[in-house]
Scaffold this active site. Structure first.
Site, PDB file in Angstrom:
ATOM      1  N   GLY A  43      48.117  13.032  67.108  1.00 52.17           N
ATOM      2  CA  GLY A  43      47.234  13.231  65.889  1.00 52.17           C
ATOM      3  C   GLY A  43      47.792  14.337  65.080  1.00 52.17           C
ATOM      4  O   GLY A  43      49.014  14.636  65.035  1.00 52.17           O
ATOM      5  N   MET A  72      47.782  17.905  62.606  1.00 56.37           N
ATOM      6  CA  MET A  72      47.932  19.315  63.050  1.00 56.37           C
ATOM      7  C   MET A  72      46.574  19.793  63.362  1.00 56.37           C
ATOM      8  O   MET A  72      45.557  19.396  62.385  1.00 56.37           O
ATOM      9  CB  MET A  72      48.659  20.108  62.086  1.00 56.37           C
ATOM     10  CG  MET A  72      50.081  20.012  62.307  1.00 56.37           C
ATOM     11  SD  MET A  72      51.047  21.066  61.085  1.00 56.37           S
ATOM     12  CE  MET A  72      50.681  22.959  61.994  1.00 56.37           C
ATOM     13  N   PHE A  73      46.169  20.555  64.004  1.00 60.61           N
ATOM     14  CA  PHE A  73      44.977  21.306  64.394  1.00 60.61           C
ATOM     15  C   PHE A  73      43.819  20.267  64.906  1.00 60.61           C
ATOM     16  O   PHE A  73      42.746  20.576  64.986  1.00 60.61           O
ATOM     17  CB  PHE A  73      44.229  21.969  63.213  1.00 60.61           C
ATOM     18  CG  PHE A  73      45.308  23.123  62.643  1.00 60.61           C
ATOM     19  CD1 PHE A  73      45.742  23.964  62.812  1.00 60.61           C
ATOM     20  CD2 PHE A  73      45.764  22.495  61.082  1.00 60.61           C
ATOM     21  CE1 PHE A  73      46.422  25.008  62.269  1.00 60.61           C
ATOM     22  CE2 PHE A  73      46.801  23.210  60.537  1.00 60.61           C
ATOM     23  CZ  PHE A  73      47.080  24.436  61.000  1.00 60.61           C
ATOM     24  N   ASP A  82      56.309  19.328  74.432  1.00 58.52           N
ATOM     25  CA  ASP A  82      55.331  19.482  73.511  1.00 58.52           C
ATOM     26  C   ASP A  82      56.301  19.427  72.198  1.00 58.52           C
ATOM     27  O   ASP A  82      57.582  19.401  72.134  1.00 58.52           O
ATOM     28  CB  ASP A  82      54.759  21.034  73.604  1.00 58.52           C
ATOM     29  CG  ASP A  82      53.668  21.117  72.475  1.00 58.52           C
ATOM     30  OD1 ASP A  82      52.950  20.092  72.219  1.00 58.52           O
ATOM     31  OD2 ASP A  82      53.473  22.410  72.017  1.00 58.52           O
ATOM     32  N   GLU A  83      55.673  19.046  71.120  1.00 58.94           N
ATOM     33  CA  GLU A  83      56.184  18.991  69.691  1.00 58.94           C
ATOM     34  C   GLU A  83      57.412  17.787  69.790  1.00 58.94           C
ATOM     35  O   GLU A  83      58.299  17.950  69.394  1.00 58.94           O
ATOM     36  CB  GLU A  83      56.614  20.072  69.217  1.00 58.94           C
ATOM     37  CG  GLU A  83      55.671  21.492  69.142  1.00 58.94           C
ATOM     38  CD  GLU A  83      54.351  21.093  68.051  1.00 58.94           C
ATOM     39  OE1 GLU A  83      54.710  19.908  67.184  1.00 58.94           O
ATOM     40  OE2 GLU A  83      53.556  21.891  67.875  1.00 58.94           O
ATOM     41  N   VAL A  84      57.178  16.680  70.182  1.00 62.05           N
ATOM     42  CA  VAL A  84      58.124  15.499  70.442  1.00 62.05           C
ATOM     43  C   VAL A  84      58.628  15.354  69.149  1.00 62.05           C
ATOM     44  O   VAL A  84      59.912  14.881  69.231  1.00 62.05           O
ATOM     45  CB  VAL A  84      57.402  14.565  71.089  1.00 62.05           C
ATOM     46  CG1 VAL A  84      58.457  13.328  71.093  1.00 62.05           C
ATOM     47  CG2 VAL A  84      56.944  15.015  72.578  1.00 62.05           C
ATOM     48  N   CYS A 109      36.136  18.529  53.398  1.00 62.49           N
ATOM     49  CA  CYS A 109      34.966  18.027  53.559  1.00 62.49           C
ATOM     50  C   CYS A 109      34.135  17.856  54.926  1.00 62.49           C
ATOM     51  O   CYS A 109      33.039  17.742  54.829  1.00 62.49           O
ATOM     52  CB  CYS A 109      34.654  16.602  52.989  1.00 62.49           C
ATOM     53  SG  CYS A 109      35.601  15.522  54.119  1.00 62.49           S
TER      54      CYS A 109
END
Length: 199
Positions: free
Chosen positions: A15, A17-18, A88-90, A148
């Protein structure tokens, strides 16, 4: 996710970031620890935003991790007694991470990966598309658009408060000072300086 007996599998959390990717990775890894499974976690050395030897979510949750520079370093560790391997962070690893994840799954490990599926230009962020294709389970998370409030699938890069240019480098490690989640309608990629001059 069903368990496959006598073989491992790959789970891919992706997905913008955040969107909670690291949070979900940490949650799944902790469940493994609670189940008395042996868990080992890896992270790319380039990602030093919060801590060198931990995966830390934007919410502050953390889990110990081994800092590595290349995907091949994973195979240098003794994983013979390990049940669950987290990565992580692939998107910061080379494409060889896909083959390594497959090798680990074939040896019976549960491999849980997390990373961005698109770069700041909303283009596929290699090697995630390949990893998603070979995973048994793919979870795509959504963030909330900073403009939004709609569901956000894109990552907006900002340089001094302005959208990054299309020809800017793909990798720029940062957090909320450089990036924010955006929906399709509010995601902006500025033209390159060359394109502006030609107009």
């Amino acid at each position: 996710m069903y368990e496959t007996y006598h073989s491992g599998w790959i789970e891919c959390i992706t997905g913008s970031m955040f969107s909670g990717k690291s949070e979900e990775l940490i949650r799944r890894l902790r469940r493994g620890l609670y189940a008395k499974q042996k868990v080992v976690v890896f992270k790319p050395a380039i990602d030093d935003r919060y801590h060198k030897d931990k995966i830390v979510s934007h919410n502050g949750n953390a889990i110990e991790a081994i800092n590595i520079s290349t995907a091949a370093e994973i195979l240098k560790h003794d994983l013979s007694e390990v049940d669950v391997i987290g990565i992580d962070e692939v998107q910061f690893f080379e494409n060889g991470i896909v083959h390594i994840a497959e090798q680990l799954a074939e040896k019976g490990h549960r491999v849980i990966t997390a990373g961005l599926d698109m770069d700041f230009r909303a283009q596929p962020f290699e090697p995630m598309p390949q990893l998603m294709a070979v995973s048994e389970d793919v979870t795509k998370l959504q963030a909330v658009c900073a403009v939004c409030g709609a569901s956000s699938s894109r990552t907006q890069r900002l340089i001094d408060g302005n959208p990054a240019k299309i020809d800017d480098p793909v990798i720029l490690v940062g957090a909320n000072e450089s990036y924010e989640p955006r929906c399709r309608a509010h995601h902006i990629v500025a033209p390159s300086n060359t394109e502006k001059e030609e107009m």
